[in-house]
Design an enzyme around this catalytic site. Structure first.
Site, short mmCIF file in Angstrom:
data_model
loop_
_atom_site.label_atom_id
_atom_site.label_comp_id
_atom_site.label_asym_id
_atom_site.label_seq_id
_atom_site.Cartn_x
_atom_site.Cartn_y
_atom_site.Cartn_z
N HIS A 15 -0.65 -0.98 3.28
CA HIS A 15 0.20 -2.00 3.45
C HIS A 15 1.21 -1.68 4.61
CE1 HIS A 15 4.15 -3.29 2.63
NE2 HIS A 15 3.52 -4.13 1.02
N ASP A 69 -1.97 5.97 -1.77
CA ASP A 69 -1.21 4.98 -2.40
C ASP A 69 -1.31 3.40 -3.66
OD1 ASP A 69 0.56 2.11 -2.68
OD2 ASP A 69 0.36 1.42 -0.88
N LYS A 85 6.37 -2.75 -9.85
CA LYS A 85 5.20 -3.22 -10.15
C LYS A 85 4.30 -3.10 -10.68
CE LYS A 85 4.30 -3.31 -5.35
NZ LYS A 85 4.64 -5.01 -4.18
N CYS A 94 2.54 -7.90 4.28
CA CYS A 94 2.83 -7.06 4.44
C CYS A 94 1.24 -5.74 4.74
CB CYS A 94 3.42 -5.41 3.91
SG CYS A 94 5.57 -6.70 3.34
N1 PMP Z 1 1.44 -0.43 -0.64
C1 PMP Z 1 1.33 -1.22 -1.37
C2 PMP Z 1 -0.77 -1.27 -1.30
C3 PMP Z 1 1.71 -2.72 -1.57
O1 PMP Z 1 1.15 -3.69 -1.98
C4 PMP Z 1 2.74 -2.85 -1.94
C5 PMP Z 1 3.98 -3.76 -2.64
N2 PMP Z 1 3.39 -4.78 -1.97
C6 PMP Z 1 3.57 -1.62 -0.77
C7 PMP Z 1 2.86 -0.11 -0.44
C8 PMP Z 1 4.62 -1.53 -0.49
O2 PMP Z 1 5.80 -0.89 -1.85
P1 PMP Z 1 7.82 -0.93 -2.67
O3 PMP Z 1 7.63 -2.70 -1.50
O4 PMP Z 1 7.77 -1.75 -3.80
O5 PMP Z 1 7.62 0.45 -1.13
#
Ligand code: PMP
Length: 410
Positions: A127, A204, A230, A368
């Site tokens: 991400h 992560d 999440k 993303c």
């Molecule tokens: N890493 C992964 C694998 C994600 O799916 C996400 C959110 N889509 C994030 C990082 C970032 O998370 P946050 O926007 O809650 O900081």
């Protein structure tokens, strides 16, 4: 393992008010759980209770409310530590989310771990939150960013990963579960391989904590990051887990109140762990909401929830693949509750817009993870992502909606 029955699932589902509403006149089918999950009533109630009766600033006050709130906040830290099996509560640092946790780590490690000529190893499925901070720190420190490539199935090429480890990067930063492909990475094995070279590993866990049991001591990861929103908790609260030995070595990232011990105009000494990394007034309601979400999950057997969710995902994959022109982006052997796809002759965003009008909420775009889209040569995908409150009936509605959208577009 006790089987999670459809009846039990409906009881669980009933506790999520947002799932029981109509959009465009029909019951909402919420399949955007990788972006954020809905919240059970117990989490919502916890936040309301805090602001109704307990609200005050913590740690500094001698009055009753402050002592109570401080105790609740620190108990929640223990609950989180227990949830991911951290050895001690001070290994849990509260942040705004995964993104902030990675930035904290990158901002701190760049000061002593990453020098000119060093490298950081990430994977091709990260991400942006676990890519851009490392890329930017590498640019600032003249450090090299190494990237483990993906196979056509959307898995990390482990042979190439091993070769990259032999270049002795200073850190490996990998996702547990890909939010764009659904791939569950063999993180335990990857951590072991990295440790053989003496390389620390950040995992992560944004997509894993709500879907599988996480045991940071068993994984033996050095760092683990995740977001509350999440995993059924409020937005704006997250966690950085780090082994004590790292937290002791790491300089603070943000400065201000709470993270200090003695301050004069000439110098400042810093507070003990974990407060050294929690500058300013924390998001107390969010921390208590996160604790409530953990208590909610813990009423159930995680393995049963996981098995139920896997069944729903299998059903969705089987039904979706009967649609002519269906192409899954990511066909990993080990998959979590994320299905990314494109359909020949259609654009992902057109499918997303049309199924939305049929009350089905999916996500379209690059999620993303633009390098993943480049790797698979697609402009974006349609992504249906599941949680253990989704039903077989919702899977059927998804498939019918996609079928209809495709027939309208062709
Ligand atoms: N890493 C992964 C694998 C994600 O799916 C996400 C959110 N889509 C994030 C990082 C970032 O998370 P946050 O926007 O809650 O900081």
């Amino acid at each position: 393992m006790t089987k999670f029955t459809a009846g039990e699932m409906l009881e669980l589902r009933a506790q999520f008010p947002a799932l029981h509403q109509n959009v465009y006149g029909k019951p909402l089918v919420y399949l955007d759980n990788a972006a954020t999950t809905q919240k059970p009533q117990s989490v919502i109630d916890r936040i309301v209770a805090y602001y109704s009766h307990e609200n005050t600033n913590i740690h500094r006050g001698v009055h009753y409310l402050s002592q109570q709130a401080t105790e609740a906040y620190e108990n929640a830290r223990k609950t989180v530590a227990d949830f991911i099996n951290a050895a001690v509560a001070h290994e849990i640092i509260f942040t705004r989310g995964t993104t902030e946790s990675v930035n904290l780590l990158a901002g701190s490690l760049k000061q002593f771990l990453l020098q000119e000529g060093d490298s950081v190893l990430i994977s091709g499925m990260e991400h942006h939150s676990n890519l851009v901070p490392w890329q930017q720190i590498c640019l600032q420190n003249k450090t090299k960013l190494l990237v483990a490539e993906l196979t056509n199935k959307g898995e990390i090429d482990l042979e190439q990963f091993k070769q990259l480890l032999s270049q002795k990067p200073k850190l490996v930063a990998i996702t547990h579960i890909s939010n764009a492909l659904g791939t569950i990475n063999p993180v335990k094995e990857m951590i072991r391989l990295a440790h053989d070279f003496g390389i620390p590993v950040l995992v992560d866990g944004a997509q894993s904590v709500a879907h599988t049991t996480v045991d940071v001591q068993d994984l033996d990861c050095d760092f683990f990051v995740f977001s509350g929103h999440k995993m059924f908790a409020p937005m704006g609260i997250g966690v950085l887990y780090a082994k004590t030995e790292w937290l002791e070595k790491m300089p603070p990232w943000q400065f201000g109140g709470e993270m200090v011990d003695q301050v004069s105009f000439e110098e400042t000494t810093f507070n003990q762990l974990p407060f050294k990394f929690e500058a300013g007034t924390p998001y107390v309601a969010g921390v208590l909401g996160l604790e409530a979400a953990i208590k909610f999950i813990r009423q159930y057997d995680m393995k049963s929830l996981e098995a139920y969710e896997n069944g729903i995902v299998r059903q969705a994959l089987e039904m979706l693949q009967t649609i002519p022109g269906m192409r899954f982006i990511g066909e990993p052997i080990h998959r979590a509750g994320v299905i990314s796809f494109v359909v020949d002759g259609t654009h992902p965003s057109d499918i997303g817009t049309l199924v939305d009008k049929m009350s089905v909420a999916v996500r379209t775009g690059h999620h993303c993870a633009q390098p993943v889209m480049t790797r698979f040569d697609v402009p974006g995908t349609v992504r249906a992502s599941f949680a253990f409150y989704n039903t077989e009936e919702e899977v059927e509605k998804l498939v019918k909606a996609v079928e209809k959208a495709v027939s309208m577009l062709r």
